[in-house]
Design an enzyme around this catalytic site. Sequence first.
Site, PDB file in Angstrom:
ATOM      1  N   TYR A 179       1.992  -1.289  -5.491  1.00  0.00           N
ATOM      2  CA  TYR A 179       2.960  -1.224  -4.392  1.00  0.00           C
ATOM      3  C   TYR A 179       3.193  -2.645  -3.889  1.00  0.00           C
ATOM      4  O   TYR A 179       2.377  -3.549  -4.127  1.00  0.00           O
ATOM      5  CB  TYR A 179       2.445  -0.317  -3.254  1.00  0.00           C
ATOM      6  CG  TYR A 179       1.066  -0.655  -2.764  1.00  0.00           C
ATOM      7  CD1 TYR A 179       0.851  -1.635  -1.785  1.00  0.00           C
ATOM      8  CD2 TYR A 179      -0.051   0.017  -3.273  1.00  0.00           C
ATOM      9  CE1 TYR A 179      -0.416  -1.941  -1.344  1.00  0.00           C
ATOM     10  CE2 TYR A 179      -1.326  -0.282  -2.823  1.00  0.00           C
ATOM     11  CZ  TYR A 179      -1.497  -1.264  -1.864  1.00  0.00           C
ATOM     12  OH  TYR A 179      -2.755  -1.572  -1.422  1.00  0.00           O
ATOM     13  N   HIS A 231      -1.056  -5.408  -5.108  1.00  0.00           N
ATOM     14  CA  HIS A 231       0.333  -5.803  -5.247  1.00  0.00           C
ATOM     15  C   HIS A 231       0.430  -7.080  -6.070  1.00  0.00           C
ATOM     16  O   HIS A 231      -0.478  -7.914  -6.062  1.00  0.00           O
ATOM     17  CB  HIS A 231       0.999  -5.993  -3.881  1.00  0.00           C
ATOM     18  CG  HIS A 231       0.194  -6.810  -2.926  1.00  0.00           C
ATOM     19  ND1 HIS A 231      -0.703  -6.253  -2.045  1.00  0.00           N
ATOM     20  CD2 HIS A 231       0.150  -8.142  -2.713  1.00  0.00           C
ATOM     21  CE1 HIS A 231      -1.276  -7.203  -1.326  1.00  0.00           C
ATOM     22  NE2 HIS A 231      -0.779  -8.364  -1.710  1.00  0.00           N
TER      23      HIS A 231
END
Length: 443
Positions: free
Chosen positions: A372, A419
């Site tokens: 993400y 991430h």
Amino acid sequence: MARFSFHSKNGGSSLSSPETGKAIRAVVRPRQLQTAFDNMAPELQQQLTKHTINFHFNPPRWKHSQVISDHFWKRFVQNYLPGLQLRQKWRKSTDNVAVGQVVMIVDANLPRGLWPVGTITKVFPGSDGIVRVAEVLVNDILMLLCLSGINIIWETFKVFDFNQDQRKDCGCEKCITEDEPGQWFKQRFQKTVRPFLTGNYNLSQETFNWWRKLFDEKRDRNFFNSTIQKIFEIIPVRPPVVEPSPHRCRTCAVVGNSGNLIRSHYGKLIDLYDSVFRINRGQTEGFEEDVGSRTTHRVMYPESASNLDDDTHMVMFAFKGRDLKWLLNALATSSNAAVKRKPIPNKNMVMVAHPAFMQYVHESWLQSKGYYPSTGFMTVILALHLCDEVNVFGFGADSDGNWTHYWTKLYQMFKTGNHPGHVEYEMIEELARKGKVVFYKGF
């Protein structure tokens, strides 16, 4: 004020530091001059800049900026302005000046940066058809001037088109959403995506499925919907954002937490922008010289929450159901004991990021790389949707390659987690190359 672009005709950067660009923008402050540098021949660009990129001064940095400004103004007057109006007499015919052209009025009695700039409103041809006198409008004052005392600095607009200005999305010299050569930005930026949830939000099953996989959320949409409904019984049903207008230029600074902000002296520059976005626990006290003191928006999630004041917007990124429950408890209790922090002081300034926006950033901007996006990178893309001019500070590693926070000790290094930090950094660099953001890389 829109950014002055310092790029040569072959696409290479002519200047090497944000401070140099800022100093030169201060010299050529009138908007009409901001495109003058781009219109110069490459050799003139080199003459104007070759003496401004090799200075090695010690603080205070304002002295550095003043020296750069003085050098630029000297080269601007000596090398560029004379070339705007070559006096060939009868040896070579040239085009007459025309109504609508923007001119600079030469006045040796004024200091650098203060020569008036105006627009030609009327011309007076002689018996031979050559214009030697023109009427110039400067700050609502009409002046009758000989052409020997003015220089044409902008010829792209013969007549100002008010209707065209009304069609712009913003009041800046250039808007983020303006078309550009190529499809790179268009393929990623989706203007219709809503950054925040509203009282009448719509969450598709596809987006909910994407969101619940981030942290293996077990609760269903009924929990999500009921919790959001309770939250909007407390906060405004519409997020408090400044809408775009052709009469307004919304300038923003997105301040990351990288250690490269140390000794950057960006603080006063950051505080100049209309909105200042800070991320997670980014501190200001004790670091004002490098990171500034103003905060208009604090971007966070529960594990990174910071205490807020009454004038700061809270931008909440919820990655899981427990985050929404945390926010509801923080809003509903006066003591805020459930979250062990001070109460949210101004519930009218709370905004909750839409899961669809988070999915859009991950898929459209990062091509689904990493689990993400980081809150920092999502804030950069958020600023593209909320602002007309975006300036990015404090992202990436420091000059030694260390990934640290500017308020921590050097040995307290960290990894970018789930991430893709390097991919996000490269994307910000590409946005800067495309002219969509200004990227200050620190030291």
